[in-house]
Design an enzyme around this catalytic site. Structure first.
Site, mmCIF file in Angstrom:
data_model
loop_
_atom_site.group_PDB
_atom_site.id
_atom_site.type_symbol
_atom_site.label_atom_id
_atom_site.label_comp_id
_atom_site.label_asym_id
_atom_site.label_seq_id
_atom_site.Cartn_x
_atom_site.Cartn_y
_atom_site.Cartn_z
ATOM 1 N N HIS A 38 0.868 -1.285 0.021
ATOM 2 C CA HIS A 38 0.019 0.043 0.038
ATOM 3 C C HIS A 38 1.081 1.273 0.060
ATOM 4 O O HIS A 38 1.686 1.598 0.789
ATOM 5 C CB HIS A 38 -0.764 0.114 1.197
ATOM 6 C CG HIS A 38 -1.837 1.178 1.264
ATOM 7 N ND1 HIS A 38 -2.228 1.761 2.522
ATOM 8 C CD2 HIS A 38 -2.595 1.865 0.456
ATOM 9 C CE1 HIS A 38 -2.991 2.579 2.219
ATOM 10 N NE2 HIS A 38 -3.285 2.693 1.071
ATOM 11 N N GLU A 65 1.043 -0.385 -4.872
ATOM 12 C CA GLU A 65 0.137 0.558 -5.207
ATOM 13 C C GLU A 65 0.476 1.911 -5.040
ATOM 14 O O GLU A 65 1.113 2.170 -4.094
ATOM 15 C CB GLU A 65 -1.107 0.292 -4.283
ATOM 16 C CG GLU A 65 -2.420 1.093 -4.394
ATOM 17 C CD GLU A 65 -2.499 2.423 -3.550
ATOM 18 O OE1 GLU A 65 -3.587 2.849 -3.317
ATOM 19 O OE2 GLU A 65 -1.672 2.374 -2.580
ATOM 20 N N ASP A 67 -0.610 6.469 -5.946
ATOM 21 C CA ASP A 67 -1.417 7.111 -6.206
ATOM 22 C C ASP A 67 -0.904 8.349 -7.168
ATOM 23 O O ASP A 67 0.199 8.806 -6.875
ATOM 24 C CB ASP A 67 -1.892 7.982 -4.938
ATOM 25 C CG ASP A 67 -2.344 7.025 -3.883
ATOM 26 O OD1 ASP A 67 -3.445 6.191 -4.160
ATOM 27 O OD2 ASP A 67 -1.556 6.649 -3.052
ATOM 28 N N HIS A 80 -1.079 11.028 -2.847
ATOM 29 C CA HIS A 80 -2.483 10.469 -2.392
ATOM 30 C C HIS A 80 -3.126 11.574 -2.022
ATOM 31 O O HIS A 80 -4.556 11.102 -2.397
ATOM 32 C CB HIS A 80 -2.023 9.456 -1.182
ATOM 33 C CG HIS A 80 -3.336 9.185 -0.712
ATOM 34 N ND1 HIS A 80 -4.003 9.610 0.190
ATOM 35 C CD2 HIS A 80 -4.038 7.671 -1.056
ATOM 36 C CE1 HIS A 80 -5.229 9.001 0.432
ATOM 37 N NE2 HIS A 80 -5.198 7.815 -0.154
#
Length: 293
Positions: A38, A65, A67, A80
């Site tokens: 994450h 992952e 953003d 993010h």
């Protein structure tokens, strides 16, 4: 003639073996569980930083992952939040700054302290990640058209997974022109849409497209949980986050600190992609079960 036939056979075999060894999302085995870090390995480096990706690679994570956000001069960066306040020494929206301006700020670590690291571009992350770790682009549905040429440039179209909360018609209207070249996964919010509407979203994709799989959020209880086995039987991957209790009926990462067997819930429910904040705990669990690639 016989020697030629044998030679052709071995050439075909070599090509087939090379294809199987190719670093591609499509070659990740369905009978193993993919570990997704994450925002990268943010416990050991600032989230969405180059070093968060490097640390995830060192930890032998399958996917990171990240953003996306866009600067004033249309450079894709990693960020993010809606603003840069929490994760950098700057303040305001990413779109308030050119990339050169945003590069003057420093990233903050998980405790909020400034580091000497800078906000990276997506292209810098692609360079670090290529052939080493898969990427999942979160908060990036609106940027797929901008990311696509970068992936073509780096020859990474099958190493990067796009996703979005959308139905098939909306996805097709926006990205029908490249949908068969990218790897895409719809996000289905069972706890918000309910079983009936969720199944309609799933069917809408299956009838007209072949997504890589489906990501699901479950809610705090199993009330809206559906049987994922039919999807797995059809070759679709099933992604559920272990991050927070409201995404997995309480079977979240923090429970794993005292009871690593909490991850049994994911295996029992035919889930084969797990996004985690506890890379070590999940890795050890999967290794013991023979489910780590």
């Amino acid at each position: 003639m016989k020697k030629t036939t044998i030679l052709l056979f071995f050439l075909s075999l070599v090509i087939w073996v090379q294809a199987q060894c190719e670093f591609s999302l499509y070659n990740f085995p369905q009978n193993k569980v993919m570990i997704v870090a994450h925002r990268g390995d943010w416990r050991n480096a600032p989230e969405n930083s180059i070093w968060a990706i490097k640390k995830a690679i060192e930890a032998d994570v399958d996917m990171a992952e990240i953003d996306l956000a866009l600067t004033k001069d249309s450079v894709l960066i990693l960020m993010h939040d809606r603003t840069i306040d929490r994760t950098t020494t700057g303040k305001g929206l990413p779109s308030d700054y050119t990339f050169a301006e945003i590069r003057q700020f420093y990233l903050r670590d998980g405790a909020g302290h400034a580091t000497r690291m800078r906000v990276p571009t997506l292209e810098e992350i692609l360079e670090v990640s290529k052939d080493k770790i898969f990427l999942n682009l979160d908060k990036g549905f609106d940027y797929i058209g901008l990311v696509y040429p970068l992936l073509k440039k780096w020859d990474m179209l099958d190493q990067v997974l796009f996703k979005g909360v959308t139905d098939y018609n909306t996805f097709n209207e926006k990205y029908g022109y490249i949908k068969d070249e990218i790897v895409f996964m719809p996000v289905v919010r069972l706890e918000k849409s309910g079983k009936e509407n969720s199944l309609k979203i799933i069917d809408g994709f299956i009838k007209s497209y072949h997504p890589y799989g489906f990501e699901f959020t479950i809610g705090e209880t199993e009330k809206e949980l559906i049987d994922f086995k039919p999807l797995r039987d059809k070759g679709y991957r099933v992604w559920v986050n272990s991050l927070w209790y409201d995404q997995n009926a309480g079977n979240n990462d923090d429970v794993a600190l005292e009871n690593p067997n909490v991850y049994e819930w994911f295996i029992k429910n035919n889930i084969n992609i797990i996004q985690t904040d506890r890379i070590n705990e999940l890795t050890v669990f999967l290794q013991k079960r023979g489910l780590k690639q």
